[in-house]
Design a protein around this motif. Structure first.
Motif, PDB file in Angstrom:
ATOM      1  N   THR A   1       0.832  -1.197   0.000  1.00  0.00           N
ATOM      2  CA  THR A   1       0.000   0.000   0.000  1.00  0.00           C
ATOM      3  C   THR A   1       0.877   1.261   0.000  1.00  0.00           C
ATOM      4  O   THR A   1       2.032   1.228   0.426  1.00  0.00           O
ATOM      5  N   PRO A   2       0.332   2.403  -0.468  1.00  0.00           N
ATOM      6  CA  PRO A   2       1.112   3.642  -0.509  1.00  0.00           C
ATOM      7  C   PRO A   2       1.657   4.031   0.870  1.00  0.00           C
ATOM      8  O   PRO A   2       0.987   3.868   1.889  1.00  0.00           O
ATOM      9  N   GLY A   3       2.890   4.516   0.885  1.00  0.00           N
ATOM     10  CA  GLY A   3       3.518   4.979   2.119  1.00  0.00           C
ATOM     11  C   GLY A   3       4.073   3.886   2.999  1.00  0.00           C
ATOM     12  O   GLY A   3       4.601   4.164   4.082  1.00  0.00           O
ATOM     13  N   GLU A   4       3.969   2.632   2.559  1.00  0.00           N
ATOM     14  CA  GLU A   4       4.465   1.508   3.362  1.00  0.00           C
ATOM     15  C   GLU A   4       5.615   0.814   2.634  1.00  0.00           C
ATOM     16  O   GLU A   4       5.910   1.109   1.483  1.00  0.00           O
ATOM     17  N   GLY A   5       6.259  -0.124   3.343  1.00  0.00           N
ATOM     18  CA  GLY A   5       7.346  -0.850   2.720  1.00  0.00           C
ATOM     19  C   GLY A   5       8.161  -1.644   3.716  1.00  0.00           C
ATOM     20  O   GLY A   5       7.750  -1.838   4.869  1.00  0.00           O
ATOM     21  N   PHE A   6       9.307  -2.094   3.257  1.00  0.00           N
ATOM     22  CA  PHE A   6      10.190  -2.943   4.047  1.00  0.00           C
ATOM     23  C   PHE A   6      11.285  -2.077   4.668  1.00  0.00           C
ATOM     24  O   PHE A   6      12.123  -1.512   3.957  1.00  0.00           O
ATOM     25  N   ASP A   7      11.273  -1.955   5.993  1.00  0.00           N
ATOM     26  CA  ASP A   7      12.311  -1.188   6.677  1.00  0.00           C
ATOM     27  C   ASP A   7      13.681  -1.818   6.438  1.00  0.00           C
ATOM     28  O   ASP A   7      13.798  -2.967   5.984  1.00  0.00           O
ATOM     29  N   THR A   8      14.725  -1.087   6.775  1.00  0.00           N
ATOM     30  CA  THR A   8      16.091  -1.559   6.564  1.00  0.00           C
ATOM     31  C   THR A   8      16.308  -2.919   7.228  1.00  0.00           C
ATOM     32  O   THR A   8      16.023  -3.102   8.411  1.00  0.00           O
ATOM     33  N   HIS A   9      16.793  -3.861   6.435  1.00  0.00           N
ATOM     34  CA  HIS A   9      17.047  -5.213   6.915  1.00  0.00           C
ATOM     35  C   HIS A   9      18.227  -5.780   6.135  1.00  0.00           C
ATOM     36  O   HIS A   9      18.679  -5.188   5.141  1.00  0.00           O
ATOM     37  N   SER A  10      18.738  -6.912   6.565  1.00  0.00           N
ATOM     38  CA  SER A  10      19.962  -7.438   5.974  1.00  0.00           C
ATOM     39  C   SER A  10      19.722  -8.731   5.198  1.00  0.00           C
ATOM     40  O   SER A  10      18.791  -9.486   5.478  1.00  0.00           O
ATOM     41  N   HIS A  11      20.595  -8.963   4.220  1.00  0.00           N
ATOM     42  CA  HIS A  11      20.671 -10.217   3.480  1.00  0.00           C
ATOM     43  C   HIS A  11      22.135 -10.532   3.235  1.00  0.00           C
ATOM     44  O   HIS A  11      22.987  -9.640   3.248  1.00  0.00           O
ATOM     45  N   ARG A  12      22.414 -11.801   2.955  1.00  0.00           N
ATOM     46  CA  ARG A  12      23.761 -12.192   2.553  1.00  0.00           C
ATOM     47  C   ARG A  12      23.694 -13.419   1.653  1.00  0.00           C
ATOM     48  O   ARG A  12      22.721 -14.182   1.695  1.00  0.00           O
ATOM     49  N   ASP A  13      24.717 -13.570   0.823  1.00  0.00           N
ATOM     50  CA  ASP A  13      24.879 -14.729  -0.059  1.00  0.00           C
ATOM     51  C   ASP A  13      23.607 -15.063  -0.845  1.00  0.00           C
ATOM     52  O   ASP A  13      23.128 -16.199  -0.857  1.00  0.00           O
ATOM     53  N   MET A  14      23.071 -14.048  -1.523  1.00  0.00           N
ATOM     54  CA  MET A  14      21.899 -14.242  -2.365  1.00  0.00           C
ATOM     55  C   MET A  14      21.913 -13.194  -3.477  1.00  0.00           C
ATOM     56  O   MET A  14      22.327 -12.054  -3.270  1.00  0.00           O
ATOM     57  N   GLU A  15      21.481 -13.608  -4.680  1.00  0.00           N
ATOM     58  CA  GLU A  15      21.238 -12.672  -5.775  1.00  0.00           C
ATOM     59  C   GLU A  15      19.749 -12.320  -5.731  1.00  0.00           C
ATOM     60  O   GLU A  15      18.893 -13.209  -5.850  1.00  0.00           O
ATOM     61  N   ILE A  16      19.435 -11.049  -5.550  1.00  0.00           N
ATOM     62  CA  ILE A  16      18.052 -10.609  -5.386  1.00  0.00           C
ATOM     63  C   ILE A  16      17.654  -9.763  -6.591  1.00  0.00           C
ATOM     64  O   ILE A  16      18.268  -8.725  -6.859  1.00  0.00           O
ATOM     65  N   ILE A  17      16.642 -10.223  -7.314  1.00  0.00           N
ATOM     66  CA  ILE A  17      16.165  -9.526  -8.500  1.00  0.00           C
ATOM     67  C   ILE A  17      14.765  -8.979  -8.222  1.00  0.00           C
ATOM     68  O   ILE A  17      13.889  -9.700  -7.747  1.00  0.00           O
ATOM     69  N   THR A  18      14.589  -7.705  -8.517  1.00  0.00           N
ATOM     70  CA  THR A  18      13.291  -7.050  -8.323  1.00  0.00           C
ATOM     71  C   THR A  18      12.712  -6.688  -9.681  1.00  0.00           C
ATOM     72  O   THR A  18      13.379  -6.067 -10.516  1.00  0.00           O
ATOM     73  N   TYR A  19      11.450  -7.089  -9.880  1.00  0.00           N
ATOM     74  CA  TYR A  19      10.776  -6.931 -11.172  1.00  0.00           C
ATOM     75  C   TYR A  19       9.429  -6.237 -10.929  1.00  0.00           C
ATOM     76  O   TYR A  19       8.444  -6.878 -10.562  1.00  0.00           O
ATOM     77  N   PRO A  20       9.363  -4.904 -11.099  1.00  0.00           N
ATOM     78  CA  PRO A  20       8.117  -4.182 -10.822  1.00  0.00           C
ATOM     79  C   PRO A  20       7.075  -4.364 -11.925  1.00  0.00           C
ATOM     80  O   PRO A  20       7.420  -4.452 -13.106  1.00  0.00           O
TER      81      PRO A  20
END
Length: 231
Positions: free
Chosen positions: A49-68
């Motif tokens: 929803t508008p104005g929301e999202g994922f706060d700062t968090h960590s990842h490691r050893d992964m390829e992350i692809i974002t497709y809007p």
């Protein structure tokens, strides 16, 4: 051999601000029969929803692809990446030795996107970030390489023996793809309806593919699809 993963069989979590469907096991959704496919670990379809999202968090050893698919993603990460990502663009983030990042809905409309995780071919990679636009004209009626090990055709670089391809088909259109011997594939129907080698599919359906060489996708309505060519 083709094994269909129906849209309605996916895991589902609704947190109010986030409505998410999980093709494979993720977070509190656990299905031992669907932990991923080859190096492909996660396909999440998220609506924020508008104005929301994922706060700062960590990842490691992964390829992350974002497709809007619609809306805008405001991205920030500890590598210095600060971008807004919209439909027609694709982002690759290498978590490697560790990266902190956040993703927020940067528009006044619902944000709809796919987040994809691919297990890299080695651990401890240097964190990195890459984003490119792939115009509709390059994807209409054919498979366009979006990410690959060797960055071919101007695609994003992904640290694994995998090629991610995308296509857009109009009603009645068809496109083909040939898998090399020993290769596997995952097909994801992002939206629309059609057939893959004669098997009827709808929005959100996925297909695990092995021991097939020729893949024929036919659209019975306007269709957007992704194909992962995997070792």
């Amino acid at each position: 051999m083709m094994t269909v993963r129906p849209s309605e069989a996916r895991g589902h979590a609704n947190h109010g601000w986030l409505d998410s469907h999980h093709t494979f096991s993720f977070a509190s959704y656990y299905d031992p029969d669907n932990m991923g496919f080859r190096a492909l670990r996660v396909i999440n379809e998220d609506r924020v929803t508008p104005g929301e999202g994922f706060d700062t968090h960590s990842h490691r050893d992964m390829e992350i692809i974002t497709y809007p698919l619609s809306g805008a993603i405001a991205h920030r990460d500890s590598t210095g990446g600060r971008e807004v990502l919209r439909a027609g663009e694709v982002q690759r983030m290498t978590a490697g030795t560790g990266v902190m990042h956040s993703e927020f809905n940067g528009a006044d409309e619902e944000l709809h996107f796919l987040q994809i995780w691919i297990i890299p071919d080695q651990k401890g990679l240097k964190p990195g970030y890459e984003q490119k636009a792939f115009p509709e004209s390059e994807r209409k009626g054919r498979w366009r390489v979006l990410a690959s090990k060797d960055a071919r055709e101007g695609s994003l670089t992904v640290h694994q023996d995998v090629a991610l391809l995308g296509t857009l088909l109009g009603k009645g259109e068809q496109t083909e793809y040939t898998l090399a011997p020993g290769r596997h594939a995952w097909f994801q129907l992002v939206r629309g309806r059609g057939t893959l080698n004669g098997v009827e599919l709808k929005t959100g359906d996925g297909v695990a593919i092995s021991d097939e060489s020729r893949l024929v996708l036919s659209a019975t309505e306007p269709t957007e699809a992704l194909l992962f060519d995997l070792a």
